[in-house]
Design an enzyme around this catalytic site. Structure first.
Site, mmCIF file in Angstrom:
data_model
loop_
_atom_site.group_PDB
_atom_site.id
_atom_site.type_symbol
_atom_site.label_atom_id
_atom_site.label_comp_id
_atom_site.label_asym_id
_atom_site.label_seq_id
_atom_site.Cartn_x
_atom_site.Cartn_y
_atom_site.Cartn_z
ATOM 1 N N GLU A 162 0.804 -1.222 0.000
ATOM 2 C CA GLU A 162 0.000 0.000 0.000
ATOM 3 C C GLU A 162 0.840 1.276 0.000
ATOM 4 O O GLU A 162 0.758 2.108 0.918
ATOM 5 C CB GLU A 162 -0.972 -0.022 1.180
ATOM 6 C CG GLU A 162 -1.989 -1.145 1.070
ATOM 7 C CD GLU A 162 -3.072 -1.104 2.132
ATOM 8 O OE1 GLU A 162 -2.942 -0.320 3.092
ATOM 9 O OE2 GLU A 162 -4.053 -1.860 2.006
ATOM 10 N N GLU A 204 -5.325 -8.307 -0.514
ATOM 11 C CA GLU A 204 -6.032 -7.887 0.703
ATOM 12 C C GLU A 204 -7.485 -7.556 0.390
ATOM 13 O O GLU A 204 -7.779 -6.898 -0.617
ATOM 14 C CB GLU A 204 -5.392 -6.651 1.346
ATOM 15 C CG GLU A 204 -4.157 -6.906 2.167
ATOM 16 C CD GLU A 204 -3.767 -5.689 2.988
ATOM 17 O OE1 GLU A 204 -4.675 -4.948 3.436
ATOM 18 O OE2 GLU A 204 -2.556 -5.473 3.172
#
Length: 490
Positions: A219, A339
């Protein structure tokens, strides 16, 4: 300076390799064999060493607090955990390996930390569970109430964090964003140290059986220019000149020690909200075993109390899946959603997993256990699969019913359609047949969905497993081009 860092990197790797056994490195974790089971890219899919398409259903296991590796305790990760994952059909784990753990001191790799990670790697590999090594970070460092980068790699230009706004609030604060800016600008050759850490990891696990590669950064945040990267436009210049440049630099370093395994690029975290990614749009990467990893978290699940979450999330999820698939196609990479979830909201999980089936997309749920995540509210355990991490009998059964699905783990062909209903156990699957050295294998969760057994029909293939087997196997019929399989609960 670069020459000096090169010497440091060489010394670090010599130290790591010696710690792993006489200088041969954990590249010899498989006895030096080049035939260790590992995955490869085939178009947008993954294939095994027998040319079967592999679909992954897995979990995240990231210990975000020091020592940044799950301890050998009931609350942490033991053989019982690996057994539990195998018994419930999860065939992959995204295992956190933190830069702060690999290189806690500048220029010095901690071989002991790699051994702590290796303990979990070996438990999983022994059960034929694919392992993705993830350089995990959130909000860069503990200073910003996140994790990932070591303290010595924090260059915030003296700007203090104003207050703790939590995750993702602290990303928007000047101190955090300036620190990311300095990383993207390679201040004090941060990229070289980050790459040296990755090289140590690749040197250790290059030939590790059931390793499915290296995810370069979790991320990533663009820094102070975040406003120019928001959806619906995204930021082509940043993706090209900073994010892709950094990841290609890591890729080239890893390839010096592991020329064959998958290396996974990740776009900016804003893809989860529909921002496009421009990785590969201008400059191709040209790597045969490239992967593209992205995440999906619908921001409007809070509307569930009004019954509006499915309406809005259907639209948002479709956009994120489209953006991710377009990004992987542009890069020439395999796809994996690494995710999603982090919730006990069953409607959200039911919707998402059905969408992933429709897109023939493998996934890894966040998270296996809650593990005192510093980026979440204290005492919250909504992310994990258990109400008590130390007690596997406390699994959240409603959540497990959605996540433990009937699905094709290995396919002697190319998937074309997949669906599963967690309420009825109805399963349908089709694929284009091709020659493979082993049968198609479908995981069937007997205890959760088929307590009275199941009925199966197949065209284009013959069932070769025993009735009501937990692993349903099929051999393609000679001359068949298309295989269709349906399964219903008795």
């Amino acid at each position: 300076m670069k020459l000096g860092l090169s010497v440091i990197a060489s010394a670090m790797l010599c130290s790591v390799l010696s710690a792993c056994g006489g200088g041969s490195g954990a590249a010899d974790n498989n006895g030096g064999s080049a035939a260790a089971p590992q995955l490869r890219r085939d178009g947008s899919f993954l294939v095994d060493d027998q040319n079967r398409t592999v679909i992954l259903h897995g979990v995240n296991a990231v210990w975000k607090l020091k020592p940044y590796a799950p301890p050998d305790t009931a609350e942490g990760f033991t053989a019982a955990d690996a057994d539990w994952l195998q018994a419930h059909g999860f065939n992959s784990v995204r295992l956190g390996v933190l830069f702060a753990g690999v290189m806690p001191q500048q220029g010095m790799v901690d071989a002991g930390y790699l051994e702590q990670i290796d303990r979990a790697v070996q438990l999983l590999a022994a059960r034929k569970i694919w392992v993705l090594l993830d350089f995990h970070e959130d909000m860069y460092n503990e200073k910003f109430f996140g994790e990932g980068f070591p303290d010595w790699a924090v260059y915030d230009d003296g700007v203090p964090l104003l207050f703790n706004a939590g995750f993702p609030g602290n990303l928007f604060q000047p101190a955090t964003s300036i620190t990311y800016d300095n990383f993207w600008n390679n201040k004090n050759q941060l990229w070289d140290y980050y790459r040296a850490a990755w090289q140590a990891v690749a040197a250790k696990w290059a030939r590790q059986p059931y390793l499915m590669g290296y995810e370069l950064i979790n991320e990533p945040w663009s820094g102070t220019n975040f406003a120019t990267c928001l959806p619906p436009l995204g930021c082509a210049g940043f993706d090209e000149n900073k994010l892709q440049a950094m990841q290609q630099y890591m890729l080239s370093g890893i390839r010096q020690y592991d020329p064959d395994n998958l290396v996974w690029f990740e776009p900016l975290v804003l893809i989860s909200y529909g921002a496009p990614t421009y990785l590969g749009a201008k400059t191709p990467v040209n790597d045969a075993n490239l992967g593209f990893s992205w995440h999906l978290y619908c921001p409007t699940t809070s509307l569930s109390l009004l019954g509006l979450d499915n309406l809005t999330c259907d639209l948002l999820d479709a956009d994120v899946l489209h953006v991710g698939e377009a990004g992987s196609d542009r890069l020439g990479a395999a796809r994996l959603l690494t995710e999603f979830g982090a919730t006990d909201l069953i409607s959200d999980l039911t919707r998402s997993t059905a969408e992933f089936d429709q897109h023939l997309l493998g996934w890894q749920y966040w998270a296996y256990k809650n593990w005192h995540d510093p980026t979440t509210s204290a005492g919250s355990n909504a992310q994990g699969l258990f109400t008590d991490d130390a007690d596997l009998t406390t699994v959240k059964t409603d959540k497990l019913k959605v996540l433990e699905r009937t699905y094709p783990q290995f396919t002697a062909g190319t998937p074309t359609a997949l669906s599963f209903d967690p309420d009825t156990g109805a399963f349908s699957y089709s694929y284009t047949a091709r020659t493979a050295g082993a049968p198609t294998q479908i995981y069937v969760p007997l205890a959760v969905h088929y307590p009275n057994g199941y009925s199966v029909t197949a065209s284009g293939a013959q069932v070769t497993s025993a009735p009501n087997a937990a692993l349903l196997t099929l051999e393609n019929t000679a001359g068949a081009t298309t295989v269709k399989v349906t399964l219903t609960a008795k």
